[in-house]
Structure formats: C-alpha cells, structure tokens
Write an enzyme that holds these catalytic residues in place. Structure first.
Site, PDB file in Angstrom:
ATOM      1  N   ASP A 191     -16.138 -32.415  19.304  1.00  0.00           N
ATOM      2  CA  ASP A 191     -16.187 -32.987  20.646  1.00  0.00           C
ATOM      3  C   ASP A 191     -17.056 -32.025  21.449  1.00  0.00           C
ATOM      4  OD1 ASP A 191     -15.830 -33.712  23.272  1.00  0.00           O
ATOM      5  OD2 ASP A 191     -13.706 -34.157  23.076  1.00  0.00           O
ATOM      6  N   HIS A 192     -18.273 -32.431  21.784  1.00  0.00           N
ATOM      7  CA  HIS A 192     -19.215 -31.505  22.408  1.00  0.00           C
ATOM      8  C   HIS A 192     -18.727 -30.980  23.755  1.00  0.00           C
ATOM      9  CE1 HIS A 192     -20.600 -35.531  23.918  1.00  0.00           C
ATOM     10  NE2 HIS A 192     -20.596 -34.876  25.062  1.00  0.00           N
TER      11      HIS A 192
ATOM     12  N   HIS B 171     -12.640 -36.209  25.448  1.00  0.00           N
ATOM     13  CA  HIS B 171     -12.993 -35.137  26.386  1.00  0.00           C
ATOM     14  C   HIS B 171     -11.810 -34.703  27.260  1.00  0.00           C
ATOM     15  CE1 HIS B 171     -17.014 -35.568  25.151  1.00  0.00           C
ATOM     16  NE2 HIS B 171     -17.470 -36.365  26.088  1.00  0.00           N
TER      17      HIS B 171
END
Length: 323
Positions: A199-200, A262
């Site tokens: 998950d960037h 996120h």
C-alpha cells in the site's frame, strides 16, 4: 495487511539493498506505466531513489502498458510529476535508464517481446544468464488484470536463474472473496517469498512518522490512550478531481480505493498497541488486533458524496470525466 504480504517484505527490501551494495544487475518492469499511479507515484519514487543513489548502479527500468507511445512520449509522461525543481541533468541521466514496451496484458507474444527487451538490456548491463541478477515486476494495475499479468510473467518472462520479485499494488481485490481468489491464483504461480503486496500510502513520511511520534516519544506514549484522547478524526483531502480516474472509480469506487486500505492502515497505526518490534510480522499482528475490534459500520452512520466540478469549473466532476 495479511501475514503473507508482510512476510515477504524483508525479502524484497533486502534483495534491492543487496543489489545496490553488491552492484547486481537489476531490471524493474513497471506494468501500467501509462497509468495515473505510475505517473504520480511509481516513477517519481524511482527517480528519488536514483537521486539518492539507493538503486543499483547497473539498473534498467522498463515501462509496459497497452498504450501506444514513442520513447519521447513515455519519457514525458514518466517525468510529468517530478516537479519543476527536479535537477535537469539528473532527470536526463535517469531517463537513459528507462525504456518502454507496448503490449496487451493477456497476449503471450507481447510478453515474449518484453522478455527479449529485458535480456537485451541485461546484456547491455554486462551480464548473462549465469550472473546473479534481480528482476522486479511492479504491477501498478487494477486487480482485474493481476492474474492475467502474473500468468504471462510466469510463463513467458520468468527466469528461475535470477532473483524474482512480483510487487502488487492495492486494492487487492474488491471484496473478501475476490481477495482470497487472487491470493490462491497468485500463490499457484509464485512462491510466497517472491510476492510483495504493498500500500504505497505507508511510504508517506507523515504516515511513517506516526510510529516514531507514538513509540519513541515518552510524553506521547504516556497519554496516547482513551483516558486522554476523546476522539480521532482522519481526513483525506485531494486538491484535484478524478483526473482521468473515472473509469477506475466506475469499477472499484473511492471507498475501495482509499478507505479500506489507505485509511484503515492509518487508523491501525494510530490505534494499535506497541508492537514487540518494528518487524513486519509484529506490526501486522498489532494492526490485526485493532481491525478485529472495530464494529461493523452501519449505513445510517455514514454520509456518502461524489466528486462534483470545482467552483470555478476548472476541475470536472466524476460524471464529466471522459474515462
């Protein structure tokens, strides 16, 4: 974050670190290279790593997508989010490492052409099939094509004589059932140590600093609990509209795109107890404890909205997005 996703984190990280330290020939293939994620996140991140000399000196970066683009068009798109303050010489040197291959995600011949390009560039890096090489396949793609791409990589690009890493971006499926199906399908193709789910958002400095703020600060650690904090509000804002993501949101939606990955990651970091260590598995265990204690969200407790055009009309609304 699942156990399988975190258990391979060290393998990928150490693989790239070791490649940089030992000057191992490395190839990074970015699938979805013409997309929004690659433009805004992946290529800027690779450029920053290059500037800081954190990438191997013998490296090749290949963009792959269905869009037909010339090298010049690809370079322009890949650097469009670098910022006006990016050093021109560094950008030019970085682009010398980058090339583009156009192809479909389910056509064997296109992936065979990709393999030919990889091998050609590996030869240019002065290595052969007997060299200790690293290949990273980064999927900046929607989940609907993960399995197609992974299958083509395995059957037409994969080389068992080198270190292989498959990096899969969120969202990992659109619900629990599809996520489990993806895990099964990907697991049938690659060893778990070769798969890295990311998950960037967790790479943002603000998010990474939460751990330091909480557990390395004696004052905050002592008061970070329900006795001193009445509520926590997590706000996600964007200063732009759908920006060509209308088609993506049509399929997955903003809630799946942002909230269930996120924002739940941020919530978990904010609310979890101190882990035994900062190792991936220990942090995952603490996050899981939080998520298991969250009560199901009721629709009557939610307020849903939708992108509309900006007040000045410069940013189109969701329904106005051409995609």
């Amino acid at each position: 974050m699942s156990k399988s996703s975190t258990s391979s984190q060290g393998s990928l990280t150490c693989g790239l670190d070791r490649a940089a330290k030992e000057n191992k020939p490395t190839t990074i293939v970015v699938f979805g290279a013409s997309g929004d994620l690659a433009k805004k996140k992946t290529f800027p991140a690779l450029f920053h790593l290059y500037q800081r000399k954190l990438l191997p000196s013998r490296i090749s970066i290949i963009g792959y997508a269905r869009t037909q683009m010339s090298s010049k068009e690809f370079h322009k798109r890949a650097t469009s989010a670098f910022g006006s303050d990016a050093d021109t010489t560094s950008v030019e040197d970085f682009l010398k490492l980058c090339t583009y291959v156009s192809g479909k995600y389910d056509v064997p011949e296109d992936f065979q052409a990709l393999r030919t390009e990889i091998e050609k560039r590996e030869q240019a890096l002065e290595c052969d099939a007997s060299s200790d090489r690293v290949r990273v396949y980064y999927m900046a793609l929607p989940p609907s094509v993960f399995v197609d791409v992974a299958t083509q990589i395995k059957h037409n690009v994969y080389d068992g004589s080198c270190t292989n890493r498959v990096v899969i971006e969120k969202p990992f499926g659109h619900d629990l059932e599809s996520s489990r199906t993806l895990s099964t399908d990907i697991g049938a193709l690659f060893d778990e140590s070769e798969v890295f789910r990311i998950d960037h958002y967790l790479g943002k400095e603000m998010v990474k600093n939460i751990l330091t703020l909480r557990f390395a600060n004696v004052f905050y650690e002592a008061v970070w609990n329900r006795h001193y904090i009445s509520n926590v509000q997590i706000t996600f804002k964007e200063p732009f509209g759908t920006e060509g993501r209308g088609g993506y949101f049509d399929q997955f939606g903003m809630i799946r795109d942002v909230m269930q990955n996120h924002l739940l990651q941020v919530l978990s970091i904010v609310a979890m107890n101190q882990p035994e260590s900062l190792g991936a598995e220990d942090v995952r265990d603490r996050k899981t404890e939080v998520l298991r204690r969250i009560l199901p969200i009721q629709l009557e407790d939610t307020l849903l909205g939708q992108y509309v055009a900006s007040a000045d009309g410069s940013k189109p609304g969701y329904k106005d997005d051409s995609t």
